[in-house]
Enzyme design. Structure first.
Site, PDB file in Angstrom:
ATOM      1  N   ASP A  18       8.975 -45.207  16.641  1.00 33.14           N
ATOM      2  CA  ASP A  18       8.216 -46.195  17.404  1.00 33.14           C
ATOM      3  C   ASP A  18       7.238 -45.497  18.351  1.00 33.14           C
ATOM      4  O   ASP A  18       7.638 -44.613  19.118  1.00 33.14           O
ATOM      5  CB  ASP A  18       9.240 -47.017  18.217  1.00 33.14           C
ATOM      6  CG  ASP A  18       8.618 -48.212  18.905  1.00 33.14           C
ATOM      7  OD1 ASP A  18       8.151 -49.125  18.194  1.00 33.14           O
ATOM      8  OD2 ASP A  18       8.594 -48.221  20.158  1.00 33.14           O
ATOM      9  N   GLU A  62       4.975 -44.747  13.368  1.00 27.91           N
ATOM     10  CA  GLU A  62       4.430 -46.070  13.701  1.00 27.91           C
ATOM     11  C   GLU A  62       3.392 -45.912  14.802  1.00 27.91           C
ATOM     12  O   GLU A  62       3.624 -46.248  15.948  1.00 27.91           O
ATOM     13  CB  GLU A  62       5.544 -47.034  14.160  1.00 27.91           C
ATOM     14  CG  GLU A  62       5.071 -48.466  14.331  1.00 27.91           C
ATOM     15  CD  GLU A  62       4.924 -48.929  15.775  1.00 27.91           C
ATOM     16  OE1 GLU A  62       4.552 -50.100  15.966  1.00 27.91           O
ATOM     17  OE2 GLU A  62       5.170 -48.147  16.720  1.00 27.91           O
TER      18      GLU A  62
END
Lengths: 661, 661
Positions: B382, B411
């Site tokens: 993330d 990401e």
């Protein structure tokens, strides 16, 4: 884990630094006073701000000079420095967190959103205290005063404002922390003197400078040619080899295998009992005569370039003293030059792979330095692609270390990668394929390859429309108009160009079916009538005078082509960066027929504006035109104006002012 | 002077080795069984011939394996090697003079010209004797015999022929001298397992896998979803964070600042008194339950990917134990996440620049290895772009050193240079801008940028048409046909793609005016009806089945666009290198209207021939077409066939054979 200190590794990335050649393996090239525009991708994780400086220094400077880099777009940053000395420069990039900038950005946004920023103010004061710890004098006073005023402010807005004054910002920038910095690798710039970029070469056989048929001219005869050559506007007078020539295996006229009494031999068959590469052919004169000539040329604004042909004739002193420098055949004899089935019995190539390679390298250096000591600062190197590139890289570096003013021109007509490698290795100028590019599309593509790709950073094209080895078809067939427009192309597409003598006479009798001169000077004594009918000496003078008075033509990378409606007509312009000088060149590439064309001018790019009015001054005829709009219709007739050159200026409207009477 | 030995420095130059990333600063990426096509400019001075080998080895191999390089054109040489292990490989080029080749060339030309070659023959024998001094066994015998026959030959032609026989050439090649060799720098290849290139991801909140509204599902509930997800054809089941969630500062439904009883909190607010990144949310189950789930998923051919979100909630154990890992405010409190004026009070970013950076790095490594030990080999990271890239480079290298099978997906929806830097640093896959590319030209340009530029060597695009953070406009407005064709684009343009659960239900209710889901699972418990009307689960199954049965769709760099006559219709194909599998994909990008188009097929490139006949098998409908010529006219109706996929084969004419009766 990178690093062993307690400071975290820098989180800033510096990538894709431009310019650089082969990942920095080779230096880029510039000239004294030139600019180096450096850019790079610089970024870090997250939203914190960064700052970056371009650092540069001359070879002998211990401290980096710095230019602040500016953010351009898409994580690209840029700055420029000027190379102000004829030496090697280095540059690199240092980037670091912009702690104060990030803090200003954060507190500004929060203040704008009406949030309490008491804690952020404290952070800011701490930041500036840290900076003040490095400051002294006025900076220190400014920072301490700002901190005091921030602490005593009535409201948070005023406190922030106290830390945000211009003088405070300047003091912060001058003393800011570079903790967390990233430093790029270093890249080198070879800074040559201006002549590496801007020079007009005149190539000649000194033995052909006389007036008496059947015998060699002398350096004194060459001196008598200096006014004529200087009048044509050349800067560099390049001589084929001036050394003693072997008598054995001597080639006769038109490269015949048998010479007869009175044949002078090929100057490239260097060496006789009178000496080798550090000797002068007795017919030309003495070393003193040569030095006199160098001085005389200088008084005409010209310098002498010598030919470097690293091979020995059968009589070269090297063959006796150092047979191990050559290729030894199984029978113990020394191998002459060959490109089977061709044989060059009058020339013995050096064996750079021999065990004596160091001796060979040292001797080559000695020879170059010998001539440098005798006033030669330019060398045209014959066939450098038949010697190891690594040798040239070493040789040129050694010479430049003592004499950075020395310029080497690579005479390598060979495969593209090899030509590029020689330029990367250090040759200041390079012969090119220009000699054989005749048509619009191929000329444009080649011009763009040379000046608009990475080649521009390491290879300076010296455009020769002819050489003593090459009489291209276009000159054979196109006659006088071809000589004129090939001259214009060479002299204006590149900032460095040259002609081989006889070009100004439109001499173009070939060996039938070959791109070579019949009765070549390589094999015989020649006497020329420099005033002979049909000569274009005045045209050459004009072109060189235009080059000298137009700074745009003295730059290299600024070649830009423009579209024309006729495929026989090529057009391009060169402009200085400030657009003060713009020269538009239009050339009819068909030496036989007139062509009409529409030329499309990029008036916006030229700072004139799309609907602007242009004052166009034609530089051959001195006529002035007033042009409106970006399409101009022109006719070029090979007999009348094979090429046109316009100096372009925006037409300036002068308002009517009532005379003061 | 380079080198200090008596052998001259190599005169061979090796330049512009491809592929390489940032001058070799970063490895290129490949997958086990993949090929690495290496090319370089290799040349030397003069006319002598050279040979070159591509050398390669796996990280733990001490000896180089070799492939002979072949000359391509313009001084370019090429060879290929196969990376056969999930580890790091290295490659480099070694080039050396081809002494025998040069000799053969010379003596052949001289013989052809009728010259005496006695001396050259002696040179050849010396050369081969030198080679024989390194040879043994059969090679030695072959060489000695050849020399003897050459010496005893009746004429020079026969002597040369004796040294030129195939067996002699082979013995020479096997034992040739490499004196004078040049060696390039080494370049690295990260060789991942195949899933790095070919995988279909299904992203979900494990707590939404249940059937009981208002409470969390468990890992056991997730297990009950495995058959459904496996039926759809996915390989990777990716979970949002499975760790304990902070109660304090917990966000409520639709990201409201106040939560109420029963709100589960955002899974990215990691940490509570129940533990941090190495703990499991008690509502989901235990570590044993997780391991059971991993095993069950494997039995369905799926693996679990975990989310790596490196931040702490207000209750994370790190905050108490290691406050110095965070940003400390002047008042001593720890700074929560901010992007002023936005505030993320439920998440505290780690301070990677703190003096404790080594502890932080070590702890992050510990966490990853903890989950690797529990069977997780894929991690979706993330917001990696808010942590230092140099940290990821270190972390991924450390993990790969022990577990080369581990795959990290980046990401990072951020600026292009930052996304690329993360990929270079080691992320095996990357999220991309595909999510927002809707129109023909922009999709084509982006597809070509990813697969046809240097990006293909370091960034593997994982195409997600939606994520739990992003419900793009095209899905909001285009409804079911848009879900279908965005799936086809994602699943066939890239070999790696994924969807976020609910996609198969065409779930597309947005927060008004935003590209976000209304009632997002990020903030609440959800129960889904997986059979609800309008779902495209069968369509998803079909697309994934097509991917699995067509090797062309399992490759990455082989995306090639073809022209279509309608700007709403995009067409491209993928083919295996041997052209045995060719899949043509045609997509109507307008979800509202049918479009007719002409598709231009590059039949020559596809090995079918310009006037060839094509058997085109439509993979959704199983219909077969016989096409003639390279222009085909098709109609795509969003309600019926928003996308078409054809498996193309050359139509084979079977000659009539008389039945055998």
């Amino acid at each position: 884990m990178p690093g062993t200190n307690t400071v975290a590794p820098s989180s800033i990335i510096i990538e894709d630094i431009q310019p650089r050649v082969d990942c920095g393996r080779y230096p880029i090239k510039r000239e004294v006073g030139d600019r180096v525009d450096v850019s790079a991708d610089i970024f870090r994780d997250g939203h914190d701000m960064i700052a970056a400086v371009l650092q540069f220094r001359a070879h002998d400077e211990s401290d980096w000079r710095e230019e602040e880099m500016r953010f351009v777009d898409n994580d690209r940053w840029a700055a420029r420095f000027i190379v102000d000395d004829n030496t090697t420069f280095f540059y690199r990039i240092e980037a670091y967190p912009d702690y104060v900038g990030s803090w200003r950005d954060e507190i500004g946004k929060k203040l704008g959103a009406g949030l309490d920023v008491a804690s952020e103010l404290l952070e800011g004061v701490h930041l500036i205290e840290e900076i003040a710890s490095r400051a002294s004098g006025e900076d220190l006073a400014t920072l301490e005063s700002a901190i005091e005023r921030a602490r005593g402010a009535n409201d948070q807005g005023s406190a922030v404002a106290a830390l945000d004054e211009a003088a405070v910002c300047a003091a912060i920038e001058a003393n800011r922390s570079r903790v967390g910095r990233a430093v790029s690798p270093e890249y080198a710039v070879t800074v040559d003197r201006l002549a590496a970029r801007f020079s007009a070469w005149y190539s000649m056989f000194p033995r052909s400078a006389g007036t008496e048929p059947g015998r060699s001219a002398t350096f004194r005869d060459v001196e008598r040619q200096l006014p004529r050559i200087a009048d044509m506007g050349f800067d560099v007078l390049y001589f084929t080899p001036i050394h003693p020539i072997s008598k054995s295996k001597r080639k006769g006229r038109n490269n015949s295998l048998v010479s007869v009494e009175g044949d002078p031999g090929v100057p490239y068959a260097i060496g006789s009992e009178e000496g080798g590469h550090d000797a002068i052919h007795p017919e030309l004169g003495t070393l003193d005569d040569f030095r006199h000539l160098v001085t005389q040329a200088a008084s005409f604004g010209m310098e002498i370039a010598l030919d470097v042909a690293l091979q020995g004739s059968p009589e070269h002193p090297w063959l006796k003293k150092h047979p191990d420098w050559f290729y030894i055949r199984p029978d113990g004899s020394i191998k002459f030059g060959e490109n089977p089935p061709k044989r060059y019995e009058d020339m013995y190539p050096l064996n750079f792979q021999s065990d004596a390679w160091r001796e060979i390298w040292d001797e080559m250096l000695r020879i170059i330095l010998f001539w440098v000591d005798h006033g030669v600062k330019m060398f045209r190197v014959d066939n450098p692609h038949t010697k190891p590139t690594v040798f040239w890289e070493w040789l040129i570096a050694q010479v430049r270390a003592k004499h950075p003013e020395v310029i080497f021109l690579s005479e390598a007509f060979t495969r593209p990668k090899v030509m590029r490698a020689l330029a990367k290795a250090g040759f200041a100028q390079s012969y090119t394929y220009f000699t054989w590019r005749n048509f619009k599309q191929e000329i444009r593509e080649y011009g763009e390859e040379l000046t608009q790709t990475e080649m521009k950073d390491f290879l300076r094209a010296n455009f020769f429309p002819n050489t003593h080895d090459i009489l291209p078809s276009i000159l054979q067939e196109g006659g006088r108009p071809a000589f004129q427009f090939r001259l214009v192309l060479a002299a204006t597409m590149s900032s460095a160009y040259g002609i081989y003598s006889g070009f100004e006479l439109c001499e173009n009798t070939p060996v039938p079916g070959k791109e070579e001169y019949l009765h070549s000077e390589k094999y015989e004594y020649k006497v020329w009538d420099w005033d002979r009918s049909g000569n274009i000496s005045a045209y050459v003078s004009r072109v060189n005078a235009i080059r000298r008075s137009h700074p745009a033509l003295q730059e290299y990378e600024n070649l830009r082509f423009v579209d024309t409606s006729d495929d026989n007509v090529l057009a391009y312009y060169k402009a200085t960066e400030d657009l003060a000088d713009i020269v538009l060149v239009i050339v009819n590439l068909d030496p036989f027929h007139a062509h009409q064309t529409t030329v499309r001018l990029p008036l916006d790019t030229l700072g004139i504006g799309h609907d602007g009015q242009v004052r166009a001054h034609e530089l051959f005829t001195d006529e002035t035109f007033l042009w409106t709009g970006n399409e101009q219709h022109l006719t070029l007739d090979p007999q009348d104006n094979p090429a046109m050159m316009f100096s372009l200026h925006k037409w300036v409207h002068h308002d009517y002012v009532e005379p003061d009477y």
